[in-house]
Design an enzyme around this catalytic site. Structure first.
Site, PDB file in Angstrom:
ATOM      1  N   CYS A 274       2.339  10.854  -7.293  1.00  0.00           N
ATOM      2  CA  CYS A 274       1.509  12.098  -6.794  1.00  0.00           C
ATOM      3  C   CYS A 274       1.889  12.861  -5.248  1.00  0.00           C
ATOM      4  O   CYS A 274       1.190  13.248  -4.605  1.00  0.00           O
ATOM      5  CB  CYS A 274       0.133  10.936  -6.315  1.00  0.00           C
ATOM      6  SG  CYS A 274       0.469   9.673  -5.561  1.00  0.00           S
TER       7      CYS A 274
ATOM      8  N   HIS B  16      -0.826  15.384   7.877  1.00  0.00           N
ATOM      9  CA  HIS B  16      -1.896  15.718   6.504  1.00  0.00           C
ATOM     10  C   HIS B  16      -2.607  16.731   7.139  1.00  0.00           C
ATOM     11  O   HIS B  16      -3.743  16.482   6.404  1.00  0.00           O
ATOM     12  CB  HIS B  16      -2.438  14.259   7.187  1.00  0.00           C
ATOM     13  CG  HIS B  16      -2.322  13.240   6.700  1.00  0.00           C
ATOM     14  ND1 HIS B  16      -1.142  11.936   6.596  1.00  0.00           N
ATOM     15  CD2 HIS B  16      -2.037  11.958   4.785  1.00  0.00           C
ATOM     16  CE1 HIS B  16      -0.376  11.200   6.097  1.00  0.00           C
ATOM     17  NE2 HIS B  16      -1.455  11.340   5.309  1.00  0.00           N
TER      18      HIS B  16
HETATM   19  C1  PEP Z   1       2.847   9.870  -0.489  1.00  0.00           C
HETATM   20  O1  PEP Z   1       3.192   9.000   0.125  1.00  0.00           O
HETATM   21  O2  PEP Z   1       3.612  10.748  -1.000  1.00  0.00           O
HETATM   22  C2  PEP Z   1       1.630  10.235  -0.883  1.00  0.00           C
HETATM   23  C3  PEP Z   1       0.672  10.573  -1.663  1.00  0.00           C
HETATM   24  O3  PEP Z   1       0.137   9.351   0.103  1.00  0.00           O
HETATM   25  P1  PEP Z   1       0.318  10.323   1.458  1.00  0.00           P
HETATM   26  O4  PEP Z   1       0.805  11.406   0.970  1.00  0.00           O
HETATM   27  O5  PEP Z   1      -1.253  10.154   2.238  1.00  0.00           O
HETATM   28  O6  PEP Z   1       1.205   9.428   2.250  1.00  0.00           O
END
Ligand code: PEP
Ligand code: MG
Length: 571
Positions: free
Chosen positions: A505, A191
C-alpha cells in the site's frame, strides 16, 4: 523574464496560473524606520492588510466543503482569533506609532515576541501555536505586499509558491481556488504529497531557488509530471503547455475505457487493485474506477488540525460512511498512525522528538493511550455492522504489540456486546509491514493476523536508513534497491506459503512503471490512490505474468539500481 526551474513532482498534473508567493520570509524582513509624518499612513496600510487577511479567512470559511471541512474550519477559526487578539493588535500599533517601525518590521517584531511567549510555555499544545502565529503573520505580510487582489477577492487561478506546505494548508488553498502548489523544500513521500494526490492538486516540491525568483503575480507554468516550473513562460512554452493538456485529455479518455474492465494479466491471472483513500471524494473515486475495495484508509486525517480528539461517535460516522461508500467491497481501516512527524495538535504525539520516525508513532502511540485506542477500535467495530471491514495496524515491530492489539480488540468487542451495540461479523486483523524487523519476523505474528500490507514508504526509509522526507536524500530513497526487492520477494513468498494475503500500500504500488517489477516479485494485491488506478490496471493488462515470474531470478540478482532499471527496460 523567462526562467525555468526544476523540482520533484509530488502530485501529478499541469497548471498555468499566477504566482502567489506565500510565507514570504516574514522573519527575514529588514528593519525599516518611518518619519513621524508617515505614521498615520503606515497604520492605515497595516490595518488594510489586517482587514484583507480577515476577509480572506471569512471567505475561506464560507467556501469550505468536503471531507476535511471541519478540521480545516477549526484551524481557520483559530487563525481568525489570533488575528483579532488585542495584544497582537495593540503591540503592532505601538511599534508603528511609538517605535516608528515600518509595518513589515512591526509584524516581524511582534511575531518574534509572541513566538517567544508560546515557545516558553510548558504545554505542548501552546508551544505548537507558534506555527499558527506564523501562518497568520505570513497572511498579513502577504496582504501588505499584494500587487493584485488587494481586496482579497478572486483568488482562483493562482499557483501557491512557498517554502513548505502542511497537509491542512493544501486543502485550504485548494478551497480558495489555487490550481497548483510549488514548494522550495519537501519530499514526494511526505503526507502533504499524499494529500495533494488525494485532492488532485498538482504539487511540485524541492524547487531550489524558488523563492528567490518568483514574485507575486508572475505568470507561471507547472508540470508536476516532468518536474518543470517556468516563470513568465514564452510563446513556445505556452504552446507546449496546451499540447500537453490536450495529450493528457486524450490519455484520460483512453484510460476511462478501462473502468469496467477486469484487472487481468495478458496470460489470464486476476490481480486485485485496492484503493488508498483519505476522504469521501477518494472513496467515490475508488468506487468509480472499479477498485476491489479500500486497502488503506489513513484515519489520522480525522485527528489533524484540531485540539479535541474525535469522539467514538464522530469516528464511527466517518468509518460507517467509508464502509457504505464501498457498497459491499472491503474497507481496510488503518488505526491511528500519528507521530511527531505529523501536524498533530491534539497533544497526543510528542511535539518534538530527536528522531520522530523512530519515535512514539503508529501502534506504539496507540498502545501508550489504551483508552484512545479502545475508542477507535470500538468505532471501527461498530462500522463493521454496515459491510466488510479489515483493521490494519501501523508500524508493527513484533509479536508483543500484536498480542496487545488482539487483547484490546477483544475488550472492545466484549464492551460493545455488553452494551448491546451492533457489530459486524469478525473484522479481519492485519499488520502493516513497515519495520524491517516485522518483515523478517512474519513467522512470529502469522497466527495473529489474517492479512498483511507492506508500507513501502516507511519500509524503504527504515531498510535504507534514509529519511523519506529528506530533500537532499531523494536519490538514495528508492524502492528500486536490491535489498528492498529481495525483502519484498521474501514477504510475498511467505504470504503464499502461509495462505496470508499480502498487499503493498506504499506509493510504490501506485506507479505503473513498477508494475512488472512487483508482479515478478510475486505481488497480487496492490493498494494505491485511485487517481492512478487505471494506469496501473493498464500496465497489469499489458503484462505477461508467466514470463515476468521466469525473469524474477535475474531481477533478484541485480546488484544496483541501474541493473534493476535495465531489467525494467527489457519488460
Ligand atoms: C507506508 O509507509 O508505505 C504507508 C502506506 O504509510 P504512510 O505513508 O501513511 O506512512
Ligand atoms: Mg507508513
Amino acid at each position: 523574464m523567462r526562467r525555468a526551474l526544476r523540482g520533484v513532482g509530488a502530485s501529478r498534473g499541469i497548471a498555468l496560473g499566477r504566482a502567489r508567493v506565500c510565507q514570504p520570509q516574514a522573519l527575514a524582513v529588514e528593519e525599516t524606520r518611518i518619519e513621524a509624518g508617515e505614521v498615520a499612513g503606515e497604520l492605515a496600510r497595516l490595518h488594510a492588510a489586517l482587514d484583507v487577511a480577515r476577509a480572506e479567512l471569512r471567505g475561506l470559511r464560507e467556501r469550505l466543503h468536503g471531507a476535511l471541512a471541519q478540521e480545516v474550519g477549526e484551524f481557520l477559526d483559530l487563525h481568525a482569533m489570533i488575528l483579532d487578539d488585542p495584544e497582537l493588535l495593540q503591540g503592532l500599533d505601538d511599534l508603528v506609532r511609538t517605535g516608528r517601525y515600518g509595518a513589515d518590521y512591526a509584524l516581524k517584531l511582534q511575531r518574534d515576541r509572541l513566538a517567544a511567549v508560546f515557545e516558553g510555555m510548558d504545554d505542548d499544545y501552546f508551544r505548537s501555536r507558534r506555527e499558527d502565529l506564523d501562518h497568520v503573520i505570513g497572511r498579513v505580510h502577504a496582504a501588505l505586499h499584494r500587487r493584485d487582489n488587494a481586496n482579497g477577492a478572486g483568488l482562483s487561478g493562482e499557483i501557491l509558491v512557498c517554502e513548505s506546505v502542511a497537509p491542512s494548508e493544501l486543502a485550504e488553498w485548494q478551497a480558495r481556488g489555487v490550481v497548483a502548489v510549488v514548494t522550495a523544500t519537501g519530499s514526494p513521500l511526505s503526507h502533504s504529497a499524499i494529500l495533494a494526490r488525494s485532492l488532485h492538486l498538482p504539487l511540485l516540491v524541492n524547487v531550489g531557488d524558488l523563492l528567490a525568483h518568483a514574485n507575486d503575480g508572475d505568470a507561471m507554468m507547472v508540470d508536476a509530471s516532468s518536474g518543470e516550473v517556468v516563470l513568465e513562460p514564452s510563446a513556445e512554452d505556452l504552446a507546449r503547455y496546451h499540447a500537453r493538456q490536450a495529450q493528457i485529455g486524450r490519455e484520460r479518455a483512453q484510460l476511462a475505457r478501462l473502468r469496467r474492465q477486469p484487472t487481468r494479466t495478458r496470460d489470464g491471472v486476476d490481480i486485485r487493485l485496492y484503493a488508498n483513500a483519505e476522504s469521501r471524494e477518494d472513496v467515490a473515486e475508488a468506487h468509480a474506477q472499479g477498485a476491489d475495495g479500500v486497502g488503506l484508509y489513513r484515519t489520522e486525517f480525522l485527528f489533524l488540525q484540531r485540539r479535541e480528539l474525535p469522539t467514538e461517535e464522530e469516528q464511527f460516522l466517518a468509518y460507517r460512511d467509508l464502509v457504505l461508500g464501498m457498497a459491499g467491497r472491503v474497507a481496510t481501516i488503518r488505526t491511528l498512525d500519528l507521530g511527531a512527524d505529523k501536524a498533530d495538535h491534539t497533544g497526543l504525539a510528542l511535539r518534538s522528538e530527536p528522531n520522530p520516525a523512530l519515535g512514539l508513532r503508529g501502534v506504539r502511540l496507540s498502545l501508550a493511550h489504551p483508552a484512545l485506542f479502545l475508542t477507535q477500535l470500538r468505532a471501527i467495530l461498530r462500522a463493521s455492522a454496515y459491510g466488510p471491514v479489515r483493521i490494519l495496524v501501523p508500524m508493527v515491530s513484533g509479536r508483543e504489540e500484536m498480542l496487545q492489539v488482539c487483547e484490546l480488540l477483544e475488550q472492545a468487542r466484549d464492551g460493545l456486546a455488553a452494551e448491546g451495540l451492533q457489530v459486524g461479523p469478525v473484522a479481519e486483523l492485519g499488520a502493516m509491514i513497515e519495520v524491517p524487523a516485522a518483515a523478517l519476523g512474519l513467522g512470529d505474528i502469522v497466527d495473529l493476523v489474517d492479512f498483511v500490507s507492506v508500507g513501502t514508504n516507511d519500509l524503504v526509509q527504515y531498510l535504507l536508513a534514509t529519511d523519506r522526507n529528506h530533500e537532499s536524500l531523494a536519490e538514495l530513497y528508492t524502492p528500486r534497491h536490491p535489498a528492498v526487492l529481495r525483502l519484498l520477494a521474501e514477504v510475498f513468498a511467505f504470504g503464499r506459503r502461509n495462505g496470508i494475503p499480502v498487499a503493498v500500500c506504499g506509493e510504490m504500488a501506485g506507479e505503473a512503471a513498477n508494475v512488472p517489477l512487483l508482479l515478478a516479485l510475486g505481488l497480487r494485491d496492490f493498494s494505491l490512490h485511485p487517481s492512478t488506478l487505471l494506469e496501473v490496471r493498464k500496465a497489469i493488462r499489458e503484462a505477461d505474468l508467466g514470463s515476468l515470474r521466469r525473469r524474477s531470478g535475474t531481477l533478484l540478482r541485480c546488484h544496483d539500481r541501474a541493473a534493476i532499471e535495465r531489467w525494467l527496460e527489457r519488460c
